[in-house]
Design a protein around this motif. Structure first.
Motif, PDB file in Angstrom:
ATOM      1  N   PHE A 101       0.874  -1.215  -0.050  1.00  0.00           N
ATOM      2  CA  PHE A 101      -0.108  -0.037  -0.140  1.00  0.00           C
ATOM      3  C   PHE A 101       0.930   1.379  -0.058  1.00  0.00           C
ATOM      4  O   PHE A 101       0.603   2.511  -0.770  1.00  0.00           O
ATOM      5  CB  PHE A 101      -0.830  -0.089   0.970  1.00  0.00           C
ATOM      6  N   TRP A 102       1.781   1.178   1.033  1.00  0.00           N
ATOM      7  CA  TRP A 102       2.637   2.497   0.819  1.00  0.00           C
ATOM      8  C   TRP A 102       3.494   2.752  -0.192  1.00  0.00           C
ATOM      9  O   TRP A 102       4.136   3.790  -0.579  1.00  0.00           O
ATOM     10  CB  TRP A 102       3.638   2.606   2.316  1.00  0.00           C
ATOM     11  N   SER A 103       3.919   1.526  -0.827  1.00  0.00           N
ATOM     12  CA  SER A 103       4.540   1.795  -2.166  1.00  0.00           C
ATOM     13  C   SER A 103       3.720   2.307  -3.336  1.00  0.00           C
ATOM     14  O   SER A 103       4.083   3.347  -4.034  1.00  0.00           O
ATOM     15  CB  SER A 103       5.110   0.455  -2.693  1.00  0.00           C
ATOM     16  N   GLY A 104       2.585   2.052  -3.509  1.00  0.00           N
ATOM     17  CA  GLY A 104       1.700   2.486  -4.272  1.00  0.00           C
ATOM     18  C   GLY A 104       1.527   3.892  -3.943  1.00  0.00           C
ATOM     19  O   GLY A 104       1.212   4.722  -4.734  1.00  0.00           O
ATOM     20  N   VAL A 105       1.218   4.220  -2.571  1.00  0.00           N
ATOM     21  CA  VAL A 105       0.879   5.694  -2.331  1.00  0.00           C
ATOM     22  C   VAL A 105       2.332   6.471  -2.779  1.00  0.00           C
ATOM     23  O   VAL A 105       2.050   7.679  -3.435  1.00  0.00           O
ATOM     24  CB  VAL A 105       0.820   5.758  -0.759  1.00  0.00           C
ATOM     25  N   GLY A 106       3.619   5.993  -2.562  1.00  0.00           N
ATOM     26  CA  GLY A 106       4.612   6.830  -2.914  1.00  0.00           C
ATOM     27  C   GLY A 106       4.805   7.078  -4.481  1.00  0.00           C
ATOM     28  O   GLY A 106       5.325   8.188  -4.672  1.00  0.00           O
TER      29      GLY A 106
END
Length: 330
Positions: A101-106
């Protein structure tokens, strides 16, 4: 008679509403009712349903009516052995601790930090150009710039997939004439290949927002500026650009929301490029969690939690932008 009652101001009786005013009010509510009903059905109800589902998770359960569950249940439909279980905040904990999720947000944040300013500046430039006296056939240029917005995002993604495929791409062939070998599907360029699609699609839409604001500026301001000796560049930078500040805020806010919802372009390009995975952007992760079942835990509950977290993130980004804009305006 007491002193208080003697000094109290006389009571002003409110005039009673006339029957004609009441009828006008009812007519107004009647005109508003279809919008209110649709707003309730397509906006409020889905949000409330998503909030409810985010506290549940779909788990497999043994069907009591099945004689031998080891070899499969034949007493009912398959969905009868899947039940919703209340898990509290577990879905949100899963989302907030997910590396995917946080990779996608980045990726989405990097995408928006570059693509949104480029698109907004291009839209502002085109709007000022069309609003000037340089362009003669305004309708043709306005329609031409807006036309890409009428193309569905999936179709635009398919067209650009063809343009980016090295074996088919005329772009790659043209770059090859200059000795350049560019792989638009590489891990370094994929994000900017998508940015190219969204910029091409939405620049014309934002241009119309700026153009509407420019055409609302009183013509007396331009005449006064020309009398004072201002040239076209000074009129554009000192009158037009400051006067469309409100339109710029609207365009940027809509672009931030659109960036957070980035889904069509990466989903289409992921068909050709399997290395992108099911969670390249948060919205792809939500879809593949709810529908595709490619991400575990799957189901509507975790997908709803992803969507709600992204909605909160979009709200925070919009709030930060508004505060920064107001601070700069002072």
């Amino acid at each position: 008679m007491s002193i208080q009652s003697a000094t109290a101001p006389p009571t002003v009786r409110q005039p009673r509403r006339r029957p004609a005013q009441r009828r006008e009010g009812m007519v107004g509510w009647a005109f508003m009712a279809p919008f209110a009903l649709l707003f309730l059905l397509v906006f409020i109800v889905p949000i409330l349903a998503s909030v409810k589902e985010s506290f549940f998770r779909q788990v497999a359960a043994i069907d009591e009516g099945c004689a031998n569950p080891l070899y499969g249940c034949t007493t009912g439909a398959a969905d009868e052995v899947v039940t919703s279980s209340f898990v509290g905040l577990d879905n949100f904990v899963y989302v907030l601790t997910s590396e995917m999720f946080w990779s996608g947000v980045g990726r989405v944040m990097l995408f928006g930090a570059v693509q949104v300013p480029v698109m907004i500046l291009a839209a502002l430039f085109l709007a000022i150009l069309i609003d000037s006296t340089v362009i003669k056939r305004v309708t043709v240029f306005r329609l031409g710039y807006f036309l890409p917005f009428a193309i569905p995002g999936v179709i635009a993604g398919l067209v650009c997939t063809y343009l980016y495929t090295p074996e088919l791409s005329p772009l790659s062939e043209a770059l090859g004439w200059f000795g350049l070998e560019v792989d638009f599907f590489s891990t370094d360029l994929m994000l900017w290949s998508m940015a190219n699609i969204t910029t091409w699609t939405f620049t014309g839409y934002n241009m119309l927002i700026f153009l509407a604001a420019l055409q609302a500026i009183p013509g007396e301001l331009y005449e006064a500026a020309r009398i004072d000796g201002a040239n076209a560049w000074q009129v554009a930078t000192r009158i037009k650009v400051p006067m469309v500040r409100g339109a710029a805020m609207l365009a940027v806010l809509l672009s931030i929301i659109g960036t957070v919802q980035l889904f069509n372009e990466p989903t289409v390009l992921a068909v050709r490029n399997g290395w992108m995975g099911p969670g390249y952007t948060p919205m792809m992760m939500a879809y593949n969690t709810a529908i595709g079942g490619q991400i575990s835990p799957s189901g509507v509950g975790p997908a709803s939690a992803i969507s709600l977290v992204m909605a909160v993130l979009a709200g925070l980004l919009a709030l930060v932008y508004i505060l920064v804009q107001r601070r700069l305006a002072k």
